[in-house]
Design a protein around this motif. Structure first.
Motif, PDB file in Angstrom:
ATOM      1  N   LYS A 127       0.828  -1.211   0.000  1.00  0.00           N
ATOM      2  CA  LYS A 127       0.000   0.000   0.000  1.00  0.00           C
ATOM      3  C   LYS A 127       0.862   1.261   0.000  1.00  0.00           C
ATOM      4  N   LYS A 128       1.953   1.258   0.768  1.00  0.00           N
ATOM      5  CA  LYS A 128       2.823   2.441   0.840  1.00  0.00           C
ATOM      6  C   LYS A 128       3.525   2.678  -0.498  1.00  0.00           C
ATOM      7  N   ILE A 129       3.980   1.606  -1.136  1.00  0.00           N
ATOM      8  CA  ILE A 129       4.616   1.760  -2.451  1.00  0.00           C
ATOM      9  C   ILE A 129       3.626   2.355  -3.449  1.00  0.00           C
ATOM     10  N   LYS A 130       2.412   1.847  -3.456  1.00  0.00           N
ATOM     11  CA  LYS A 130       1.378   2.365  -4.373  1.00  0.00           C
ATOM     12  C   LYS A 130       1.083   3.831  -4.089  1.00  0.00           C
ATOM     13  N   GLU A 131       0.958   4.174  -2.796  1.00  0.00           N
ATOM     14  CA  GLU A 131       0.660   5.559  -2.414  1.00  0.00           C
ATOM     15  C   GLU A 131       1.772   6.506  -2.851  1.00  0.00           C
ATOM     16  N   VAL A 132       3.016   6.158  -2.585  1.00  0.00           N
ATOM     17  CA  VAL A 132       4.148   7.024  -2.943  1.00  0.00           C
ATOM     18  C   VAL A 132       4.312   7.083  -4.464  1.00  0.00           C
ATOM     19  N   ARG A 133       4.118   5.957  -5.144  1.00  0.00           N
ATOM     20  CA  ARG A 133       4.248   5.925  -6.602  1.00  0.00           C
ATOM     21  C   ARG A 133       3.197   6.833  -7.250  1.00  0.00           C
ATOM     22  N   LYS A 135       1.679   9.362  -5.881  1.00  0.00           N
ATOM     23  CA  LYS A 135       1.890  10.763  -5.481  1.00  0.00           C
ATOM     24  C   LYS A 135       3.073  11.403  -6.218  1.00  0.00           C
ATOM     25  N   THR A 136       4.096  10.595  -6.550  1.00  0.00           N
ATOM     26  CA  THR A 136       5.312  11.170  -7.142  1.00  0.00           C
ATOM     27  C   THR A 136       5.495  10.798  -8.610  1.00  0.00           C
ATOM     28  N   TRP A 137       4.456  10.279  -9.245  1.00  0.00           N
ATOM     29  CA  TRP A 137       4.566   9.852 -10.643  1.00  0.00           C
ATOM     30  C   TRP A 137       4.713  11.041 -11.564  1.00  0.00           C
ATOM     31  N   THR A 138       5.652  10.971 -12.491  1.00  0.00           N
ATOM     32  CA  THR A 138       5.863  11.999 -13.501  1.00  0.00           C
ATOM     33  C   THR A 138       5.728  11.346 -14.870  1.00  0.00           C
ATOM     34  N   SER A 139       4.757  11.806 -15.651  1.00  0.00           N
ATOM     35  CA  SER A 139       4.528  11.212 -16.978  1.00  0.00           C
ATOM     36  C   SER A 139       5.381  11.872 -18.045  1.00  0.00           C
ATOM     37  N   ALA A 159       8.685   7.310 -11.212  1.00  0.00           N
ATOM     38  CA  ALA A 159       8.258   7.638  -9.844  1.00  0.00           C
ATOM     39  C   ALA A 159       9.492   8.086  -9.084  1.00  0.00           C
ATOM     40  N   GLU A 160       9.622   9.391  -8.877  1.00  0.00           N
ATOM     41  CA  GLU A 160      10.839   9.925  -8.268  1.00  0.00           C
ATOM     42  C   GLU A 160      10.836   9.857  -6.741  1.00  0.00           C
ATOM     43  N   GLY A 161       9.743   9.389  -6.151  1.00  0.00           N
ATOM     44  CA  GLY A 161       9.666   9.313  -4.694  1.00  0.00           C
ATOM     45  C   GLY A 161      10.113   7.987  -4.128  1.00  0.00           C
ATOM     46  N   ALA A 182      12.472  -2.509  -9.594  1.00  0.00           N
ATOM     47  CA  ALA A 182      12.634  -1.057  -9.639  1.00  0.00           C
ATOM     48  C   ALA A 182      12.144  -0.498 -10.976  1.00  0.00           C
ATOM     49  N   ARG A 183      12.462  -1.180 -12.063  1.00  0.00           N
ATOM     50  CA  ARG A 183      12.002  -0.729 -13.379  1.00  0.00           C
ATOM     51  C   ARG A 183      10.489  -0.880 -13.522  1.00  0.00           C
ATOM     52  N   LEU A 184       9.967  -1.944 -12.922  1.00  0.00           N
ATOM     53  CA  LEU A 184       8.523  -2.190 -12.997  1.00  0.00           C
ATOM     54  C   LEU A 184       7.739  -1.088 -12.286  1.00  0.00           C
ATOM     55  N   ILE A 185       8.203  -0.668 -11.109  1.00  0.00           N
ATOM     56  CA  ILE A 185       7.470   0.381 -10.390  1.00  0.00           C
ATOM     57  C   ILE A 185       7.839   1.773 -10.885  1.00  0.00           C
ATOM     58  N   GLY A 186       8.863   1.872 -11.733  1.00  0.00           N
ATOM     59  CA  GLY A 186       9.148   3.131 -12.398  1.00  0.00           C
ATOM     60  C   GLY A 186      10.149   4.036 -11.712  1.00  0.00           C
ATOM     61  N   THR A 187      10.954   3.515 -10.786  1.00  0.00           N
ATOM     62  CA  THR A 187      11.931   4.399 -10.155  1.00  0.00           C
ATOM     63  C   THR A 187      13.231   4.437 -10.951  1.00  0.00           C
ATOM     64  N   PRO A 188      13.772   5.611 -11.189  1.00  0.00           N
ATOM     65  CA  PRO A 188      15.056   5.703 -11.888  1.00  0.00           C
ATOM     66  C   PRO A 188      16.254   5.600 -10.937  1.00  0.00           C
ATOM     67  N   PHE A 189      15.977   5.533  -9.633  1.00  0.00           N
ATOM     68  CA  PHE A 189      17.056   5.566  -8.647  1.00  0.00           C
ATOM     69  C   PHE A 189      17.392   4.155  -8.174  1.00  0.00           C
ATOM     70  N   HIS A 190      18.484   3.610  -8.707  1.00  0.00           N
ATOM     71  CA  HIS A 190      18.973   2.285  -8.335  1.00  0.00           C
ATOM     72  C   HIS A 190      20.335   2.497  -7.683  1.00  0.00           C
ATOM     73  N   GLU A 191      20.487   2.068  -6.489  1.00  0.00           N
ATOM     74  CA  GLU A 191      21.761   2.229  -5.778  1.00  0.00           C
ATOM     75  C   GLU A 191      22.129   0.926  -5.106  1.00  0.00           C
ATOM     76  N   HIS A 192      23.341   0.855  -4.624  1.00  0.00           N
ATOM     77  CA  HIS A 192      23.798  -0.325  -3.884  1.00  0.00           C
ATOM     78  C   HIS A 192      24.567   0.109  -2.658  1.00  0.00           C
ATOM     79  N   GLN A 193      24.489  -0.749  -1.649  1.00  0.00           N
ATOM     80  CA  GLN A 193      25.143  -0.466  -0.380  1.00  0.00           C
ATOM     81  C   GLN A 193      26.636  -0.187  -0.547  1.00  0.00           C
ATOM     82  N   ALA A 194      27.287  -0.877  -1.465  1.00  0.00           N
ATOM     83  CA  ALA A 194      28.728  -0.726  -1.628  1.00  0.00           C
ATOM     84  C   ALA A 194      29.114   0.668  -2.123  1.00  0.00           C
TER      85      ALA A 194
END
Length: 196
Positions: A127-133, A135-139, A159-161, A182-194
């Motif tokens: 539910k939180k992922i859907k809500e944030v997606r 709210k922050t979706w940019t077409s 989805a920049e949020g 990440a690509r499916l939900i539309g976020t361009p921000f992929h990072e790694h702990q390292a």
């Protein structure tokens, strides 16, 4: 019995020499035999440390489904058999009574965590992922064409949020699935702990 100072020092030096010699016992063989007895009947499983994503190799000794001992893997090219204090403490982490076994939830404004079921945790996360997606979706986004200088509207669909952060705990296949999610939900921000 009376000792002079010189006599006491001679006796002390002689005692230290006798103890340091091991009293004729081969202490290394005794220590090695004790270690071998501890690991008798264990299954040795190579693994990777999960703390810092350096990829240090571990040898896990498992007996009756429980971790009995762990060592650094001498065949691993990264750590060559050595372990940092965090990796050496993995056995305590695995069997710590302080380790949470169920999802915990802390309500906004609350000062304590409460146990929730896995189903409730999955439901809250979805539910939180859907809500944030939503709210922050940019077409679309307006950009300036580098050649003509004219303003153009381009489709971006993101989805920049939301940010996806990888972990040293996951293997290549899980990292691939996280990247696909990440690509499916539309976020361009992929990072790694390292890298963080």
């Amino acid at each position: 019995m009376k000792f002079t100072r010189r006599g006491f020092l001679k006796l002390s030096g002689l005692s230290v020499a006798v103890v340091a010699s091991g009293l004729g016992f081969d202490l290394e063989a005794t220590a090695a035999h004790g270690h071998a007895l501890k690991l008798a009947g264990c299954t040795k499983i190579p693994s990777i440390c999960h703390f810092c994503s350096g990829g240090c190799g571990l040898l896990l000794h498992i007996k009756d489904g429980k971790l009995v001992h762990l060592d650094g893997n001498p065949d691993n090219p990264i750590n060559e058999g050595t372990l940092c204090p965090k990796a050496a403490s993995l056995a305590q982490v695995a069997y710590s009574p302080e380790r949470p076994k169920n999802p915990l939830y802390r309500a906004p404004g609350s000062d304590k965590f409460v146990d929730i079921s896995w189903e409730e945790a999955y439901d809250r996360i979805a539910k939180k992922i859907k809500e944030v997606r939503d709210k922050t979706w940019t077409s679309t986004e307006e950009i300036t064409n580098a050649k003509t200088g004219a303003k153009e509207t381009v489709t971006v669909n993101r989805a920049e949020g939301i940010c996806m952060i990888g972990s040293a705990e996951v293997d290549n296949e899980e990292s691939y699935l996280l990247s696909k999610l990440a690509r499916l939900i539309g976020t361009p921000f992929h990072e790694h702990q390292a890298r963080i």
